[in-house]
Design a protein around this motif. Sequence first.
Motif, PDB file in Angstrom:
ATOM      1  N   GLU A 226       0.837  -1.193   0.000  1.00  0.00           N
ATOM      2  CA  GLU A 226       0.000   0.000   0.000  1.00  0.00           C
ATOM      3  C   GLU A 226       0.876   1.248   0.000  1.00  0.00           C
ATOM      4  O   GLU A 226       1.966   1.260   0.589  1.00  0.00           O
ATOM      5  N   ILE A 227       0.383   2.271  -0.688  1.00  0.00           N
ATOM      6  CA  ILE A 227       1.082   3.563  -0.740  1.00  0.00           C
ATOM      7  C   ILE A 227       0.528   4.433   0.374  1.00  0.00           C
ATOM      8  O   ILE A 227      -0.688   4.662   0.463  1.00  0.00           O
ATOM      9  N   ILE A 228       1.424   4.911   1.240  1.00  0.00           N
ATOM     10  CA  ILE A 228       1.016   5.729   2.374  1.00  0.00           C
ATOM     11  C   ILE A 228       1.821   7.025   2.376  1.00  0.00           C
ATOM     12  O   ILE A 228       2.863   7.134   1.720  1.00  0.00           O
ATOM     13  N   ALA A 229       1.336   7.994   3.126  1.00  0.00           N
ATOM     14  CA  ALA A 229       2.046   9.275   3.260  1.00  0.00           C
ATOM     15  C   ALA A 229       3.263   9.104   4.162  1.00  0.00           C
ATOM     16  O   ALA A 229       3.238   8.338   5.127  1.00  0.00           O
ATOM     17  N   ASN A 230       4.321   9.820   3.830  1.00  0.00           N
ATOM     18  CA  ASN A 230       5.537   9.783   4.624  1.00  0.00           C
ATOM     19  C   ASN A 230       5.344  10.667   5.852  1.00  0.00           C
ATOM     20  O   ASN A 230       5.120  11.874   5.739  1.00  0.00           O
ATOM     21  N   ASP A 231       5.425  10.055   7.025  1.00  0.00           N
ATOM     22  CA  ASP A 231       5.214  10.817   8.258  1.00  0.00           C
ATOM     23  C   ASP A 231       6.522  11.338   8.859  1.00  0.00           C
ATOM     24  O   ASP A 231       6.532  11.852   9.978  1.00  0.00           O
ATOM     25  N   ASP A 232       7.637  11.228   8.115  1.00  0.00           N
ATOM     26  CA  ASP A 232       8.908  11.790   8.560  1.00  0.00           C
ATOM     27  C   ASP A 232       9.008  13.221   8.026  1.00  0.00           C
ATOM     28  O   ASP A 232       9.228  13.451   6.830  1.00  0.00           O
ATOM     29  N   LEU A 233       8.840  14.191   8.908  1.00  0.00           N
ATOM     30  CA  LEU A 233       8.790  15.589   8.482  1.00  0.00           C
ATOM     31  C   LEU A 233      10.122  16.082   7.925  1.00  0.00           C
ATOM     32  O   LEU A 233      10.154  17.038   7.145  1.00  0.00           O
ATOM     33  N   SER A 234      11.221  15.422   8.298  1.00  0.00           N
ATOM     34  CA  SER A 234      12.521  15.866   7.782  1.00  0.00           C
ATOM     35  C   SER A 234      12.666  15.582   6.286  1.00  0.00           C
ATOM     36  O   SER A 234      13.537  16.133   5.627  1.00  0.00           O
ATOM     37  N   ALA A 235      11.822  14.722   5.770  1.00  0.00           N
ATOM     38  CA  ALA A 235      11.900  14.402   4.340  1.00  0.00           C
ATOM     39  C   ALA A 235      11.243  15.463   3.464  1.00  0.00           C
ATOM     40  O   ALA A 235      11.454  15.482   2.250  1.00  0.00           O
ATOM     41  N   TYR A 236      10.453  16.319   4.070  1.00  0.00           N
ATOM     42  CA  TYR A 236       9.752  17.345   3.295  1.00  0.00           C
ATOM     43  C   TYR A 236      10.671  18.563   3.171  1.00  0.00           C
ATOM     44  O   TYR A 236      10.672  19.467   4.017  1.00  0.00           O
ATOM     45  N   LYS A 237      11.551  18.628   2.140  1.00  0.00           N
ATOM     46  CA  LYS A 237      12.498  19.718   1.915  1.00  0.00           C
ATOM     47  C   LYS A 237      12.276  20.335   0.541  1.00  0.00           C
ATOM     48  O   LYS A 237      11.867  19.650  -0.401  1.00  0.00           O
ATOM     49  N   LEU A 238      12.625  21.657   0.440  1.00  0.00           N
ATOM     50  CA  LEU A 238      12.474  22.374  -0.817  1.00  0.00           C
ATOM     51  C   LEU A 238      13.620  22.036  -1.769  1.00  0.00           C
ATOM     52  O   LEU A 238      14.681  21.551  -1.345  1.00  0.00           O
ATOM     53  N   PRO A 239      13.476  22.318  -3.062  1.00  0.00           N
ATOM     54  CA  PRO A 239      14.569  22.099  -4.024  1.00  0.00           C
ATOM     55  C   PRO A 239      15.807  22.930  -3.665  1.00  0.00           C
ATOM     56  O   PRO A 239      15.723  23.946  -2.958  1.00  0.00           O
ATOM     57  N   PHE A 240      16.963  22.527  -4.210  1.00  0.00           N
ATOM     58  CA  PHE A 240      18.241  23.149  -3.851  1.00  0.00           C
ATOM     59  C   PHE A 240      18.279  24.638  -4.165  1.00  0.00           C
ATOM     60  O   PHE A 240      18.657  25.452  -3.319  1.00  0.00           O
ATOM     61  N   LEU A 241      17.938  25.023  -5.410  1.00  0.00           N
ATOM     62  CA  LEU A 241      18.000  26.427  -5.795  1.00  0.00           C
ATOM     63  C   LEU A 241      17.068  27.273  -4.950  1.00  0.00           C
ATOM     64  O   LEU A 241      17.416  28.413  -4.573  1.00  0.00           O
ATOM     65  N   LYS A 242      15.912  26.711  -4.645  1.00  0.00           N
ATOM     66  CA  LYS A 242      14.978  27.466  -3.825  1.00  0.00           C
ATOM     67  C   LYS A 242      15.539  27.653  -2.424  1.00  0.00           C
ATOM     68  O   LYS A 242      15.423  28.740  -1.831  1.00  0.00           O
ATOM     69  N   ARG A 243      16.183  26.600  -1.906  1.00  0.00           N
ATOM     70  CA  ARG A 243      16.786  26.714  -0.575  1.00  0.00           C
ATOM     71  C   ARG A 243      17.933  27.714  -0.579  1.00  0.00           C
ATOM     72  O   ARG A 243      18.134  28.462   0.382  1.00  0.00           O
ATOM     73  N   VAL A 244      18.760  27.789  -1.681  1.00  0.00           N
ATOM     74  CA  VAL A 244      19.863  28.761  -1.772  1.00  0.00           C
ATOM     75  C   VAL A 244      19.333  30.184  -1.807  1.00  0.00           C
ATOM     76  O   VAL A 244      19.841  31.096  -1.128  1.00  0.00           O
ATOM     77  N   SER A 245      18.297  30.384  -2.630  1.00  0.00           N
ATOM     78  CA  SER A 245      17.730  31.736  -2.714  1.00  0.00           C
ATOM     79  C   SER A 245      17.154  32.176  -1.373  1.00  0.00           C
ATOM     80  O   SER A 245      17.293  33.340  -0.975  1.00  0.00           O
ATOM     81  N   ILE A 246      16.534  31.227  -0.686  1.00  0.00           N
ATOM     82  CA  ILE A 246      15.980  31.563   0.642  1.00  0.00           C
ATOM     83  C   ILE A 246      17.115  31.871   1.616  1.00  0.00           C
ATOM     84  O   ILE A 246      17.005  32.791   2.451  1.00  0.00           O
ATOM     85  N   SER A 247      18.252  31.158   1.493  1.00  0.00           N
ATOM     86  CA  SER A 247      19.392  31.427   2.379  1.00  0.00           C
ATOM     87  C   SER A 247      19.965  32.820   2.126  1.00  0.00           C
ATOM     88  O   SER A 247      20.326  33.551   3.065  1.00  0.00           O
ATOM     89  N   VAL A 248      20.086  33.213   0.815  1.00  0.00           N
ATOM     90  CA  VAL A 248      20.579  34.564   0.489  1.00  0.00           C
ATOM     91  C   VAL A 248      19.650  35.606   1.071  1.00  0.00           C
ATOM     92  O   VAL A 248      20.091  36.612   1.660  1.00  0.00           O
ATOM     93  N   GLU A 249      18.365  35.391   0.873  1.00  0.00           N
ATOM     94  CA  GLU A 249      17.400  36.352   1.419  1.00  0.00           C
ATOM     95  C   GLU A 249      17.478  36.424   2.933  1.00  0.00           C
ATOM     96  O   GLU A 249      17.407  37.509   3.530  1.00  0.00           O
TER      97      GLU A 249
END
Length: 294
Positions: A226-249
């Motif tokens: 069965e396909i279930i939702a991942n309940d590990d919140l650490s797995a929910y991360k943004l893409p790399f470029l988006k994370r870099v832009s957020i870090s610059v900001e």
Amino acid sequence: MKTKFLIPLLAGLGLLCACKGKSNSSESADTASAPLNKTAISVSKGDTIQSGEKLIKTADIHFKVKDVQQTSEHIAMLTASNNGTVIHHVITSTTGNSVDIVKSNDSLMRVTVLNTTGEMTVKIPPANMENFMSQVGRLGIYINNSRMDITDKSLDYLSTRLKLKNQNELVAQQKRRDGDKKDSDNLLAFKNSMVDQQIGNRKIEDSVKTSTVTLSFYESNIISREIIANDDLSAYKLPFLKRVSISVETGWGILVDILVGIANLWFLVPFGLGGWMIVRYYKRKKVVDLVKAD
């Protein structure tokens, strides 16, 4: 000469009378015992007619099937076709080993080993019991064990009937005479005991009319995916470029906050400049004083 003939004649008459008397006594004895035997036979026959044979049939079968759910449905249909009733039905699935495989950042495929078992209890007329057991046996892959027992409750049933008869006579005698409260309480307890005995005989009668069959069956372990939702919140991360832009900001925001904080401390500049000029003035004055002293 006459005496010689008279003696054998008297002996023969005596022997004849003796045999006749013995025959009459034997016939009278048989005639006297006949009513007693007849009475005994009638009493025994009456008891047999009242109680009858109380044979209770029970059976249980444990077997393996291909599909527990489908087998349960088939057993229910067989029970109805044999004029029986399902009185207990439970299906249980227990989980064994389990593993989660990552499909994406927000979903997992969970693979689980399941063990499914079923339990049913049915009541079947005794005449249809053997046919029902044969039909149920053909539903399984193989039978682990099968058992049928017949318990004779005739004597227990007859014993209770006779005890109830004696108790009814005793209750009737107690009703005809006046008694105190203690006798009334004893009579009530006595009547309650009679009710329990009557209920016990009713249970025997019900067990004789319908046989109880206990069925337990199971199937091979199955693999559930069965396909279930991942309940590990650490797995929910943004893409790399988006994370870099957020870090610059975020860094720019921190720098701006520092500059603003420094700007808020402008009043310290005059105080620092004034303190520095005072310290410098005293140092020069000290140097001048030393030169004059030399």
